[in-house]
Design a protein around this motif. Structure first.
Motif, PDB file in Angstrom:
ATOM      1  N   ILE A   1       0.841  -1.845   6.202  1.00  0.00           N
ATOM      2  CA  ILE A   1       1.983  -1.211   6.862  1.00  0.00           C
ATOM      3  C   ILE A   1       2.541  -0.080   6.010  1.00  0.00           C
ATOM      4  CG2 ILE A   1       4.331  -1.594   7.682  1.00  0.00           C
ATOM      5  CD1 ILE A   1       3.487  -4.408   8.463  1.00  0.00           C
ATOM      6  N   GLY A   2       2.632  -0.288   4.672  1.00  0.00           N
ATOM      7  CA  GLY A   2       3.139   0.766   3.796  1.00  0.00           C
ATOM      8  C   GLY A   2       2.252   1.994   3.803  1.00  0.00           C
ATOM      9  N   GLY A   3       0.936   1.788   3.730  1.00  0.00           N
ATOM     10  CA  GLY A   3       0.037   2.938   3.786  1.00  0.00           C
ATOM     11  C   GLY A   3       0.101   3.666   5.115  1.00  0.00           C
TER      12      GLY A   3
ATOM     13  N   LEU B   1       1.179   7.588   5.944  1.00  0.00           N
ATOM     14  CA  LEU B   1       0.295   8.474   6.687  1.00  0.00           C
ATOM     15  C   LEU B   1       1.024   9.117   7.874  1.00  0.00           C
ATOM     16  CD1 LEU B   1      -2.544   9.595   7.210  1.00  0.00           C
ATOM     17  CD2 LEU B   1      -3.041   7.497   8.498  1.00  0.00           C
ATOM     18  N   LEU B   2       1.767   8.326   8.636  1.00  0.00           N
ATOM     19  CA  LEU B   2       2.456   8.857   9.807  1.00  0.00           C
ATOM     20  C   LEU B   2       3.572   9.825   9.415  1.00  0.00           C
ATOM     21  CD1 LEU B   2       2.629   5.637  12.015  1.00  0.00           C
ATOM     22  CD2 LEU B   2       0.971   7.523  12.134  1.00  0.00           C
ATOM     23  N   ILE B   3       4.258   9.527   8.303  1.00  0.00           N
ATOM     24  CA  ILE B   3       5.318  10.437   7.850  1.00  0.00           C
ATOM     25  C   ILE B   3       4.724  11.769   7.424  1.00  0.00           C
ATOM     26  CG2 ILE B   3       6.972  10.819   5.980  1.00  0.00           C
ATOM     27  CD1 ILE B   3       7.766   7.906   6.207  1.00  0.00           C
TER      28      ILE B   3
ATOM     29  N   SER C   1      -2.685   9.852  16.931  1.00  0.00           N
ATOM     30  CA  SER C   1      -3.797   9.015  17.383  1.00  0.00           C
ATOM     31  C   SER C   1      -5.003   9.173  16.467  1.00  0.00           C
ATOM     32  CB  SER C   1      -4.171   9.389  18.824  1.00  0.00           C
ATOM     33  OG  SER C   1      -3.072   9.182  19.691  1.00  0.00           O
ATOM     34  N   ALA C   2      -5.276  10.423  16.097  1.00  0.00           N
ATOM     35  CA  ALA C   2      -6.405  10.660  15.200  1.00  0.00           C
ATOM     36  C   ALA C   2      -6.173  10.005  13.846  1.00  0.00           C
ATOM     37  CB  ALA C   2      -6.626  12.167  15.043  1.00  0.00           C
ATOM     38  N   ALA C   3      -4.906  10.093  13.334  1.00  0.00           N
ATOM     39  CA  ALA C   3      -4.592   9.482  12.044  1.00  0.00           C
ATOM     40  C   ALA C   3      -4.743   7.970  12.116  1.00  0.00           C
ATOM     41  CB  ALA C   3      -3.179   9.861  11.621  1.00  0.00           C
TER      42      ALA C   3
END
Length: 698
Positions: free
Chosen positions: A582-584, A588-590, A615-617
């Motif tokens: 969840i942390g990773g 990534l999303l941020i 979505s790609a991430a």
């Protein structure tokens, strides 16, 4: 003759009566000597208690007349000296002629001398010269006479001997203390209002100096009484030493430590730093300590313990007041954690640790209850002062004083670092002789290290005032979460948490829950940039989000790997693993969001391309988890990969493609399907390769 003197001149000074009394003395002694041979010839046995009673009576009367001659030659107030001389003469006669009546008569004359002194003490017109004044005949001479009388009566431990010993001790103590008083007050020894007025208003605090001299005199008097008690075995001198100890506590600790303490009485301390009247505390305290050490060599005594206690109080108090004066100037009051500066608080802390180390040496040289208590008391004061003054009163986070300088090399580092180093060194120094104090100092050093690191972090993330618009920044929260995961790993290795008196066992699951909960609370909620509305800081991918989310995630992943290798249960491993994933993913999303809208994540509502990027991430993150799962032979990671890919597919179908029509929707479906087919083929190939290896994935 007494009646005639009182009738004619009121017993004032009279040379004629002095000559008459001296002539009477000679006549009575001559009569005693003439009668003695006659009594010897007529006395058949000397066991008779009334033998030689006539010559003894004449001799006693001659001794009394000699005392009256001294009183007539001087003045009426000197009748004390006359009684003392008479008592000594009668005591000497009782040694030569063992008649019980003479011993009792000597004690009665000595008691009369004391009564006369109480009725009219000699405290005025004693002379202007120190030492060489009228106090010598008024007090020292009676003390000598009573001492001679005690030696003459030393054959028996009866009331007359006790009276002479008590009065010898009393008059000698009065002589010494009044000589000290005369050196400061002059001929008239009675205290006046000017004594107190000049203490507060005068340029020189003579009362302060006089009390210190009295403290030293009491210490010397008590030591002398102890030596007399040890050599002569008299009960009176032991009691006198105890009375001197009580007076020393009242005057030394009560007077100098409280009433005349410049912090409490508000008087100014003039002069240079160190070399001022505060140095009296250290000098006199040191001399009392040496005197107590000298008395303690031959055996334990109450006075020696008292001297050691006074020395500990005076030296410690004096050193602290000297430091206070060096920082605050002439006015020392008030002194607490709020009025004292940061540098002063640190200096006092180091001084208290130095005094504690010195007390350890002192205890080794002079073992005893007082030295041990002084060591423990100084250690407790050092810890208490550090907690109150350095941990609360002068904590820059609370007093808002501001910390200037670089991020690390500022007063937080040298102030708290010096205190921590001092406590650590003192803990090592005391580890053998006092393990309990060593443990307390070690824990204080650890707490100080944690506080120093915390304040340095606050200074680095919030600036000089250690506070900003948000309670905790994102990078700061990441550091706290990282420390929490490091502590969780340590707890899982040790299996317990050490409290002050016992060790509390902590299971790995609880360690994982608490540390992961801290991560969810701080970076996930309190410092979350979407909640605080604070922009990110730093370059893309290496900004504060990397410290806030990626760094704790990596440590959580390390904790999960350690749990897999060394723990049998799967609870802690899976808690750490889920938190790491969840942390990773949050990082990534941020970063994807920042790539589209910049540092301020709430500045724009987003676009269709940003949704496709998410979505790609997610899809790439799932693939990465899948590859890592095969690499580490972890079934949990592969299941997590499946979950992330599923989320990506659902998002693509439900959100990304909902607004597309015609050819774009068809192409999107074809691209998504191709991606899934590629992932499936890769998964099948990796699964077959893993099946060909020995062992089983977990």
């Amino acid at each position: 003759m007494l009646a005639t003197a009182l009738r004619s001149n009121g017993f004032e000074r009279s040379t004629g009566f002095a000559v008459l009394a001296l002539a009477l003395t000679i006549a009575l002694f001559a009569a005693s000597e003439l009668l003695l041979p006659v009594e010897r010839r007529n006395t058949k046995t000397r066991a008779n208690p009334l033998a030689f009673i006539g010559s003894a009576a004449y001799a006693a009367a001659g001794a009394i007349a000699l005392g009256l001659a001294i009183a007539f030659a001087l003045r009426e107030t000197w009748l004390v000296v006359g009684f003392a001389v008479s008592a000594a003469g009668v005591a000497f006669l009782s040694a030569l002629r063992p008649i019980p009546l003479l011993r009792s008569m000597s004690a009665a004359l000595a008691t009369a001398a004391l009564a006369r002194l109480i009725w009219n003490p000699i405290v005025s017109d004693v002379g202007s010269w120190p030492i060489l004044n009228w106090l010598i005949p008024a007090y020292a001479l009676p003390a000598l006479c009573f001492a001679i009388g005690a030696l003459a009566l030393r054959e028996r431990q009866d009331r007359p001997r006790l009276v002479h010993e008590a009065l010898a001790a009393f008059f000698f103590a009065a002589f010494v203390l009044l000589e000290v008083r005369q050196a400061f007050a002059g001929p008239d020894l009675v205290p006046t209002a000017d004594l107190v007025r000049l203490h507060y208003l005068g340029p020189r605090n003579r009362l302060f100096e006089e009390v210190f001299c009295h403290v030293m005199a009491l210490g010397l008097l008590g030591a002398g009484f102890v030596l007399l008690a040890r050599r002569l075995g008299g009960r009176v001198f032991g009691i006198s030493a105890d009375l001197a100890a009580i007076a020393l506590i009242l005057v030394g600790i009560g007077g100098l430590g409280a009433v005349l303490n410049p912090v409490f009485d508000g008087t100014s301390v003039l002069g240079w730093p160190v070399f001022n009247r505060l140095l009296w505390y250290v000098v006199v305290g040191g001399l009392l300590g040496l005197l107590g050490y000298w008395l303690g060599r031959d055996g334990r005594s109450r006075l020696g313990d008292t001297l050691n206690a006074c020395a500990a109080v005076l030296v410690s108090l004096g050193a602290i007041l000297i430091v206070r004066h060096a920082f605050s100037g002439p006015v020392l009051a008030p002194m607490d954690g709020r009025t004292a500066g940061f540098a002063e608080v640190v200096t006092v802390t180091l001084l208290l640790l130095a005094l504690t180390a010195a007390a350890r040496i002192w205890r080794e040289l002079s073992p005893g209850r007082v030295t041990g208590f002084a060591l423990r008391a100084l250690a407790m004061i050092a810890i208490g002062w550090t907690v109150i003054a350095l941990g609360i009163g002068r904590n820059p986070l609370f007093d808002h004083s501001g910390v200037e300088g670089p991020v690390i090399f500022n007063r937080i580092l040298w102030g708290y670092g010096a205190a921590v180093t001092g406590f650590a060194g003192a803990a090592w120094w005391l580890r053998e002789i006092t393990p309990a104090i060593s443990v307390a100092f070690r824990r204080t050093a650890l707490a100080g290290s944690a506080l120093c690191a915390f304040l340095l972090l606050r200074h680095g993330f919030h600036g000089p005032l250690l506070a900003s618009d948000v309670p905790v920044t994102l990078a700061e929260a990441g550091f706290y979460a990282a420390f929490g995961f490091i502590a969780a790993i340590i707890v899982m290795i040790t299996g317990s948490v050490r409290l002050p008196r016992r060790s509390v066992p902590v299971g790995p699951d609880w360690a994982a829950i608490i540390s992961c909960g801290l991560f969810a609370l701080l970076p996930g909620l309190i410092a979350n940039p979407l909640v605080t509305q604070q922009p990110l800081a730093g370059p893309l991918l290496l900004d504060n989000a990397a410290i806030g989310y990626l760094l704790p995630a990596l440590l959580t992943f390390a904790a999960a790997r350690w749990a897999k290798e060394y723990l049998t249960g799967a609870g802690a491993r899976r808690i750490f693993g889920i938190t790491a994933i969840i942390g990773g993913l949050a990082h990534l999303l941020i970063e994807v969001r920042r790539g589209f809208v910049g540092r301020d994540l709430l500045i724009d509502a987003g676009s269709a391309s940003e949704l496709y990027a998410y979505s790609a991430a997610l899809l790439l993150y799932g693939v990465a988890l899948l590859a890592l799962g095969f690499r580490l032979q972890s079934k949990d990671l592969r299941l997590a990969s499946l979950g992330v890919v599923t989320i990506a597919i659902c998002k693509a179908f439900l959100i990304d493609m909902s607004g597309l029509e015609g050819l774009l929707r068809a192409l999107s479906f074809i691209g998504l399907g191709a991606s899934l087919v590629a992932i499936g083929l890769a998964y099948q190939k990796l699964l077959l390769r893993e099946a060909s290896r020995p062992g089983k994935a977990h």
